[in-house]
Design a protein around this motif. Structure first.
Motif, PDB file in Angstrom:
ATOM      1  N   ASP A 397      -0.973  -1.106 -13.874  1.00 19.39           N
ATOM      2  CA  ASP A 397      -2.118  -1.235 -12.970  1.00 19.39           C
ATOM      3  C   ASP A 397      -1.673  -1.211 -11.514  1.00 19.39           C
ATOM      4  OD1 ASP A 397      -3.261  -1.624 -15.396  1.00 19.39           O
ATOM      5  OD2 ASP A 397      -4.503  -3.313 -14.796  1.00 19.39           O
ATOM      6  N   ALA A 398      -0.634  -1.999 -11.197  1.00 17.47           N
ATOM      7  CA  ALA A 398      -0.165  -2.064  -9.823  1.00 17.47           C
ATOM      8  C   ALA A 398       0.421  -0.727  -9.375  1.00 17.47           C
ATOM      9  CB  ALA A 398       0.881  -3.173  -9.680  1.00 17.47           C
ATOM     10  N   ARG A 399       1.120  -0.045 -10.279  1.00 16.21           N
ATOM     11  CA  ARG A 399       1.688   1.267  -9.915  1.00 16.21           C
ATOM     12  C   ARG A 399       0.583   2.265  -9.581  1.00 16.21           C
ATOM     13  NH1 ARG A 399       2.715   6.202 -11.845  1.00 16.21           N
ATOM     14  NH2 ARG A 399       1.519   5.757 -13.724  1.00 16.21           N
ATOM     15  N   LEU A 400      -0.489   2.258 -10.355  1.00 17.31           N
ATOM     16  CA  LEU A 400      -1.586   3.201 -10.108  1.00 17.31           C
ATOM     17  C   LEU A 400      -2.316   2.867  -8.811  1.00 17.31           C
ATOM     18  CD1 LEU A 400      -2.945   3.518 -13.753  1.00 17.31           C
ATOM     19  CD2 LEU A 400      -1.724   5.258 -12.448  1.00 17.31           C
ATOM     20  N   VAL A 401      -2.498   1.581  -8.537  1.00 18.51           N
ATOM     21  CA  VAL A 401      -3.127   1.192  -7.276  1.00 18.51           C
ATOM     22  C   VAL A 401      -2.260   1.630  -6.097  1.00 18.51           C
ATOM     23  CG1 VAL A 401      -3.796  -0.787  -5.868  1.00 18.51           C
ATOM     24  CG2 VAL A 401      -4.442  -0.717  -8.268  1.00 18.51           C
ATOM     25  N   ALA A 402      -0.956   1.438  -6.215  1.00 18.51           N
ATOM     26  CA  ALA A 402      -0.048   1.880  -5.148  1.00 18.51           C
ATOM     27  C   ALA A 402      -0.083   3.401  -4.999  1.00 18.51           C
ATOM     28  CB  ALA A 402       1.370   1.413  -5.452  1.00 18.51           C
ATOM     29  N   LEU A 403      -0.173   4.100  -6.110  1.00 14.47           N
ATOM     30  CA  LEU A 403      -0.228   5.565  -6.058  1.00 14.47           C
ATOM     31  C   LEU A 403      -1.527   6.034  -5.408  1.00 14.47           C
ATOM     32  CD1 LEU A 403       1.538   7.922  -6.885  1.00 14.47           C
ATOM     33  CD2 LEU A 403       0.345   7.988  -9.077  1.00 14.47           C
ATOM     34  N   PHE A 404      -2.636   5.339  -5.682  1.00  9.54           N
ATOM     35  CA  PHE A 404      -3.897   5.708  -5.033  1.00  9.54           C
ATOM     36  C   PHE A 404      -3.834   5.461  -3.535  1.00  9.54           C
ATOM     37  CE2 PHE A 404      -8.117   4.426  -3.470  1.00  9.54           C
ATOM     38  CZ  PHE A 404      -8.778   5.629  -3.643  1.00  9.54           C
ATOM     39  N   ALA A 405      -3.200   4.361  -3.115  1.00  3.79           N
ATOM     40  CA  ALA A 405      -3.036   4.117  -1.681  1.00  3.79           C
ATOM     41  C   ALA A 405      -2.230   5.238  -1.031  1.00  3.79           C
ATOM     42  CB  ALA A 405      -2.348   2.763  -1.456  1.00  3.79           C
ATOM     43  N   THR A 406      -1.214   5.742  -1.741  1.00  2.00           N
ATOM     44  CA  THR A 406      -0.444   6.873  -1.220  1.00  2.00           C
ATOM     45  C   THR A 406      -1.312   8.119  -1.128  1.00  2.00           C
ATOM     46  OG1 THR A 406       1.541   5.940  -2.240  1.00  2.00           O
ATOM     47  CG2 THR A 406       1.632   8.246  -1.599  1.00  2.00           C
ATOM     48  N   LEU A 407      -2.205   8.310  -2.099  1.00  2.00           N
ATOM     49  CA  LEU A 407      -3.107   9.467  -2.063  1.00  2.00           C
ATOM     50  C   LEU A 407      -4.035   9.407  -0.854  1.00  2.00           C
ATOM     51  CD1 LEU A 407      -4.352  11.988  -3.392  1.00  2.00           C
ATOM     52  CD2 LEU A 407      -5.809  10.456  -4.730  1.00  2.00           C
ATOM     53  N   VAL A 408      -4.601   8.226  -0.589  1.00  2.00           N
ATOM     54  CA  VAL A 408      -5.481   8.077   0.577  1.00  2.00           C
ATOM     55  C   VAL A 408      -4.704   8.359   1.855  1.00  2.00           C
ATOM     56  CG1 VAL A 408      -6.920   6.450   1.865  1.00  2.00           C
ATOM     57  CG2 VAL A 408      -6.981   6.446  -0.623  1.00  2.00           C
ATOM     58  N   PRO A 502      -5.013  20.679  -3.266  1.00  2.00           N
ATOM     59  CA  PRO A 502      -3.554  20.637  -3.060  1.00  2.00           C
ATOM     60  C   PRO A 502      -3.041  19.270  -2.620  1.00  2.00           C
ATOM     61  CG  PRO A 502      -4.457  22.652  -2.126  1.00  2.00           C
ATOM     62  CD  PRO A 502      -5.623  21.789  -2.508  1.00  2.00           C
ATOM     63  N   VAL A 503      -3.870  18.473  -1.941  1.00  2.00           N
ATOM     64  CA  VAL A 503      -3.449  17.120  -1.550  1.00  2.00           C
ATOM     65  C   VAL A 503      -3.203  16.272  -2.792  1.00  2.00           C
ATOM     66  CG1 VAL A 503      -4.078  15.047  -0.266  1.00  2.00           C
ATOM     67  CG2 VAL A 503      -4.725  17.297   0.597  1.00  2.00           C
ATOM     68  N   VAL A 504      -4.127  16.332  -3.742  1.00  2.00           N
ATOM     69  CA  VAL A 504      -3.979  15.572  -4.981  1.00  2.00           C
ATOM     70  C   VAL A 504      -2.789  16.094  -5.778  1.00  2.00           C
ATOM     71  CG1 VAL A 504      -5.136  14.853  -7.097  1.00  2.00           C
ATOM     72  CG2 VAL A 504      -6.452  15.141  -5.014  1.00  2.00           C
ATOM     73  N   LYS A 505      -2.673  17.389  -5.877  1.00  2.00           N
ATOM     74  CA  LYS A 505      -1.572  17.991  -6.638  1.00  2.00           C
ATOM     75  C   LYS A 505      -0.220  17.570  -6.076  1.00  2.00           C
ATOM     76  CE  LYS A 505       0.417  22.518  -7.799  1.00  2.00           C
ATOM     77  NZ  LYS A 505       1.676  22.342  -7.053  1.00  2.00           N
ATOM     78  N   GLY A 506      -0.082  17.613  -4.753  1.00  2.00           N
ATOM     79  CA  GLY A 506       1.198  17.260  -4.152  1.00  2.00           C
ATOM     80  C   GLY A 506       1.515  15.788  -4.259  1.00  2.00           C
ATOM     81  N   THR A 507       0.519  14.931  -4.061  1.00  2.00           N
ATOM     82  CA  THR A 507       0.767  13.482  -4.103  1.00  2.00           C
ATOM     83  C   THR A 507       1.072  13.013  -5.516  1.00  2.00           C
ATOM     84  OG1 THR A 507      -0.741  13.189  -2.243  1.00  2.00           O
ATOM     85  CG2 THR A 507      -0.187  11.239  -3.526  1.00  2.00           C
ATOM     86  N   LEU A 508       0.321  13.503  -6.491  1.00  2.00           N
ATOM     87  CA  LEU A 508       0.502  13.071  -7.876  1.00  2.00           C
ATOM     88  C   LEU A 508       1.523  13.926  -8.625  1.00  2.00           C
ATOM     89  CD1 LEU A 508      -3.219  12.365  -8.852  1.00  2.00           C
ATOM     90  CD2 LEU A 508      -1.571  10.889  -7.715  1.00  2.00           C
ATOM     91  N   GLN A 509       2.056  14.944  -7.949  1.00  2.00           N
ATOM     92  CA  GLN A 509       3.072  15.820  -8.542  1.00  2.00           C
ATOM     93  C   GLN A 509       2.597  16.408  -9.864  1.00  2.00           C
ATOM     94  OE1 GLN A 509       6.821  13.739  -8.673  1.00  2.00           O
ATOM     95  NE2 GLN A 509       6.791  13.240  -6.513  1.00  2.00           N
ATOM     96  N   ALA A 523      -4.166  11.062 -17.082  1.00  2.00           N
ATOM     97  CA  ALA A 523      -3.432  10.364 -16.017  1.00  2.00           C
ATOM     98  C   ALA A 523      -4.301  10.203 -14.780  1.00  2.00           C
ATOM     99  CB  ALA A 523      -2.161  11.146 -15.673  1.00  2.00           C
ATOM    100  N   ARG A 524      -5.068  11.244 -14.448  1.00  2.00           N
ATOM    101  CA  ARG A 524      -5.948  11.156 -13.269  1.00  2.00           C
ATOM    102  C   ARG A 524      -7.067  10.134 -13.522  1.00  2.00           C
ATOM    103  NH1 ARG A 524      -7.808  15.467  -9.847  1.00  2.00           N
ATOM    104  NH2 ARG A 524      -6.166  16.848 -10.579  1.00  2.00           N
ATOM    105  N   THR A 525      -7.558  10.054 -14.739  1.00  2.00           N
ATOM    106  CA  THR A 525      -8.620   9.089 -15.059  1.00  2.00           C
ATOM    107  C   THR A 525      -8.108   7.659 -14.940  1.00  2.00           C
ATOM    108  OG1 THR A 525      -9.657  10.681 -16.563  1.00  2.00           O
ATOM    109  CG2 THR A 525     -10.280   8.373 -16.814  1.00  2.00           C
ATOM    110  N   ARG A 526      -6.884   7.408 -15.398  1.00  2.00           N
ATOM    111  CA  ARG A 526      -6.320   6.060 -15.267  1.00  2.00           C
ATOM    112  C   ARG A 526      -6.141   5.689 -13.801  1.00  2.00           C
ATOM    113  NH1 ARG A 526      -3.381   7.737 -19.867  1.00  2.00           N
ATOM    114  NH2 ARG A 526      -1.669   8.494 -18.575  1.00  2.00           N
ATOM    115  N   LEU A 527      -5.752   6.655 -12.988  1.00  2.00           N
ATOM    116  CA  LEU A 527      -5.632   6.397 -11.550  1.00  2.00           C
ATOM    117  C   LEU A 527      -6.986   6.024 -10.960  1.00  2.00           C
ATOM    118  CD1 LEU A 527      -3.912   6.586  -8.903  1.00  2.00           C
ATOM    119  CD2 LEU A 527      -4.680   8.947  -8.747  1.00  2.00           C
TER     120      LEU A 527
END
Length: 839
Positions: A397-408, A502-509, A523-527
């Motif tokens: 959960d924490a990893r996905l929240v951190a990853l979403f913050a990176t996406l923003v 492309p922003v989503v693709k690059g951030t989430l690799q 994976a995108r749904t869990r994020l």
């Protein structure tokens, strides 16, 4: 005469003279670099009081009669558009407090709200009362046992024993009552605590490069700090080695980053205290482990160290005295450890021996920045980057929240956050007026949702329900961005994925657009689910959203309905099945994150009901709720559905537990046959079961009620429909509205009386919808006139040539057609007014 301090490995903190020199050096260096320094008091009390004089001498130099930092003592870090200045030095090993806002423990905190803060205060008061009640019960038990063995007069002994037994029973009853109240408070808090609110510290009404916490009562500050430390310890147990023993054996091998932060503590018997300390931005687990080795609890550093724990030789202990000065605390800790280290009988497990290699530790402290208002966000981003790139286990959960913050942040760094939200909200009242810094905090649940108010449609009343709905839609648009419609593709030409994908693709690799699969969609749904879960007090399982988004949404975008909640509710009331289907999608997060969740991860067994229950996935639950709108089930009615939807959307904002119409007690639907002492407490946010007329009953809705009212079979397409359309889904099955009066499939025509009752129920909402549509048209016409008037004024001012006659004629023809349509609709509305008088 002051006794000489014992020598040893543990350093003593220097004098005020050196502290003032360090404050001058930090301030002058920041001025030279064009950065904002921390408050002077923060530098002295939080930083200098954690450094020996010898360390300060290594950091400070004199240039042209002024104190500055040596060039080797600091470094600048660029974080996006912001810059942070870090001081590199060795601090006392027990001087740093773990940061409450560590991103590894983000799932342990709830969004801050006045109601949640008050519940924490009530919980602390309950804990104190429960402790006293348990002591009283233990005392009553001892008294009862003593009476049972008491010699002497039998009559007196029997009476005394009976009184003692009754006293013990009453004490136990009081303990049980308090324990039940405590459990109710924990349930109301979602078994978590509200996130501490920090903001930029100020000096002379100007923001500075430090943070300050909102004021807290002493007991609450102790409770929250202990809770933060417990959560951090649980998160650290997943690592493959013992961090405490690693620090004891090898010391701290890498630097951590700290920030100066102020705690404001309201004391029950005295004035408020303001304490400056260093808080660990990165290396929180190491900071907590060091305190554990030193034998210092984290709450002692932020609320005051009890003098009795660090009393000096020949000094009288005072149990009520708390030491607030960090230098005094650290000097006493060092003196105690140095003295113990010289004693030959000191055991190896003593802190004086175990803490030898972390007596001082290398660290970096934030001593300047370009934008203090953004300091918290910058530090969060640095913390996230440090963890995402690390090798330590990370809670999902924490990893996905951190990853979403990176996406923003990726959207923001490419100047696409505003355009992405403007495109997702075409009816926004002011999409170009967004405060992007506040929007980033709102989307990541690190601040209030108010900055998203410009995205609310014009004419919509701003409320917590509306702001949360807008936030969920914004998160959905960022995680599942829409791409341009596919034109006629030429041979060998790739699909245009637009600006945002492309922003989503690059951030989430992720892989290329053409290779997106179900694994990527999951994976995108869990994020998405983890990002949305932060908005709710009661955090459900993020896997409850699996299946809500598929490959189509991952590749093409979410394609959200642009209508507001008010329009969807009115549309559903007016008989629009598409509005109800869109409303169910908006309800999904609230259905997952309720005190009694209605949607849970996939349950049951495909092998049969007898093995693990009926197979039910999240998509099945949503399909059943969607198709219930057009079903002929006598146990379901439109008023029931609308009342349930309204309650579900509003439940996160409930401040008080629900109550029945007659004030009677409520009970969860699945516990209606249990005894009263076995029933779960009714807490704020629970939803009352509505009857067929939409009126509240005496039951609280839960999963069992939801599954009984909207069973799995309801979400499956009818055999005739399945035979004609193949794999028809729940969303496509509701496209034909309930007002369809055809007699296909051999059905009998509807009863005229039922049809009249349905129309009378739906027409008021339709009238309101038409009125809102006309108001939007009037506003659009007024905006058009204003823009044309400005264009005419600017042309006259600049003396430019007029537009070509062909273009002006084309525009006038289009407006003439619009005016004719408006005049025709006026005639139609007049006819409707006449018909109203005849109903």
């Amino acid at each position: 005469m002051v006794a000489k301090r014992p020598d040893g490995n543990y350093a003593y903190i220097g004098t005020d003279t050196y502290a003032q020199r360090l404050a001058d050096a930090v301030t002058n260096t920041c001025d030279d670099l064009g950065l904002v320094p921390p408050p002077r008091q923060a530098i002295i009390e939080g930083l200098a009081y954690a450094l020996p004089d010898t360390e300060i001498k290594k950091l400070v130099a004199t240039q042209r009669g002024r104190k500055v930092l040596k060039s080797t003592a600091y470094r600048e870090v660029q974080a996006g558009a912001d810059k942070v200045l870090l001081l590199m030095c060795d601090v006392h090993g027990a001087a740093v407090v773990p940061w409450d806002l560590n991103d590894r423990t983000v799932s342990c905190w709830t969004p801050p709200s006045p109601e949640a803060t008050q519940r924490v205060k009530d919980l602390v008061a309950n804990d104190l009362a429960l402790l006293d009640a348990q002591k009283a019960a233990k005392s009553a038990e001892k008294e009862r046992d003593a009476r049972r063995r008491a010699p002497g007069d039998e009559t007196y002994t029997a009476e005394a024993l009976k009184a003692a037994e009754q006293k013990h029973v009453d004490a136990l009853r009081h303990v049980n009552k308090l324990e039940k109240e405590r459990q109710a408070l924990l349930t109301a808090l979602g078994n978590r605590r509200p996130r501490p609110v920090v903001r930029a510290a100020e000096e002379g009404d100007e923001p500075k490069a430090a943070l300050t916490l909102a004021g807290q009562p002493y007991e609450v500050a102790v409770h929250v700090q202990r809770y933060a430390a417990d959560c951090l310890q649980r998160a650290g147990k997943t690592r493959g080695y013992d961090l405490v023993e690693s620090l004891v054996d090898a010391g701290q091998l890498s630097k951590g980053m700290n920030v100066l932060q102020q705690w404001q503590i309201t004391n029950p018997d005295g004035p408020a205290t303001r304490i400056w300390r260093m808080a660990a931005v990165t290396g929180n687990n190491r900071a907590l482990a060091r305190l554990d080795i030193f034998g210092v609890r984290p709450e002692y550093l932020v609320t005051g160290m009890p003098q009795s724990l660090v009393s000096l030789p020949k000094e009288k202990s005072d149990l009520s005295l708390r030491l607030l000065n960090l230098r005094e605390v650290l000097n006493r800790v060092s003196a105690r450890l140095n003295e113990a280290g010289t004693q030959p009988e000191t055991p190896p497990e003593d802190p004086a021996i175990r803490a030898a290699k972390i007596a001082t530790v290398p660290t970096e402290i934030v001593i300047g920045c370009t934008k203090p208002a953004a300091l918290e966000h910058v530090l969060r981003a640095l913390n996230v980057n440090d963890h995402l790139r690390g090798i330590q286990p990370y809670d999902e959960d924490a990893r996905l929240v951190a990853l979403f913050a990176t996406l923003v942040d990726s959207y923001a760094s490419q100047s696409l956050l505003g355009p992405a939200l403007a495109e997702a909200f075409p009816r926004a009242r002011g999409g170009d007026l967004l405060d992007l810094l506040g929007v980033r905090d709102a989307l990541t649940a690190n601040g209030p949702l108010d900055p998203l108010e410009p995205l609310v449609p014009a004419g919509e009343e701003v409320s917590p329900v509306v702001l949360r709905d807008v936030t969920v839609r914004a998160i959905t648009a960022l995680v599942f961005p829409e791409i341009p419609s596919a034109p006629e593709r030429a041979a060998g030409k790739r699909r245009d994925t637009g600006r945002f994908w492309p922003v989503v693709k690059g951030t989430l690799q992720e892989p290329a657009w053409s290779q997106v699969s179900g694994k990527t969609a999951g994976a995108r749904t869990r994020l998405w689910s983890a990002a949305v879960a932060q908005l709710f007090l009661h955090r459900g399982n993020i896997l409850s959203a699996l299946g809500l988004f598929g490959v189509e949404e991952t590749k093409e975008g979410s394609r959200q309905d642009p209508r507001s909640l008010k329009e969807l509710l009115l549309g559903a009331e007016a008989g629009d099945a598409t509005a109800w289907a869109a409303l169910v999608q908006r309800m999904a997060p609230a259905l997952m994150h309720a005190p009694e969740p209605f949607i849970t991860p996939g349950q049951g067994s495909e092998a049969g009901q007898g093995r693990k229950g009926v197979r039910r996935t999240p998509s099945s639950a949503l399909a059943s709720l969607t198709l219930a709108y057009t079903s002929k089930n006598p146990a379901i009615s439109r008023p029931l559905l609308l009342a349930f939807a309204t309650s579900v959307l509003e439940h996160p904002d409930a401040a008080l537990p629900p109550s029945g119409e007659d004030g009677g007690p409520l009970v969860c639907y699945s516990e209606r046959h249990l005894a009263e002492d076995e029933q779960s407490p009714i807490t704020a946010g629970m939803v009352i079961v509505p009857d067929l007329e939409g009126r509240p009953t005496r039951y609280v809705a839960d999963k069992e009620w939801f599954d009984e009212t909207f069973p799995v079979e309801l979400g499956r397409p009818a055999p005739a429909l399945a035979a004609s359309s193949g794999a028809a889904t729940g969303a496509s099955a509701v496209q034909s509205g309930p007002a369809d009066s055809s007699t296909s499939h051999g059905e009998a025509p509807p009863d005229p009386r039922e049809r009249l009752a349905t129309l009378r129920r739906e027409l008021p909402a339709r009238v309101e919808l038409v009125g809102a549509s006309y108001q939007r048209a009037v506003d659009s016409a007024h905006t058009l006139m204003t823009d044309f008037e400005e264009a005419r004024r600017l042309r006259a001012q600049l003396g430019t040539e007029a537009l070509p006659a062909e273009q002006r004629i084309e525009w006038m023809e289009k407006l003439a057609k619009a005016r004719e349509s408006a005049q025709g609709s006026v005639t139609t509305l007049s006819q409707v007014e006449t018909l109203i008088l005849q109903i």
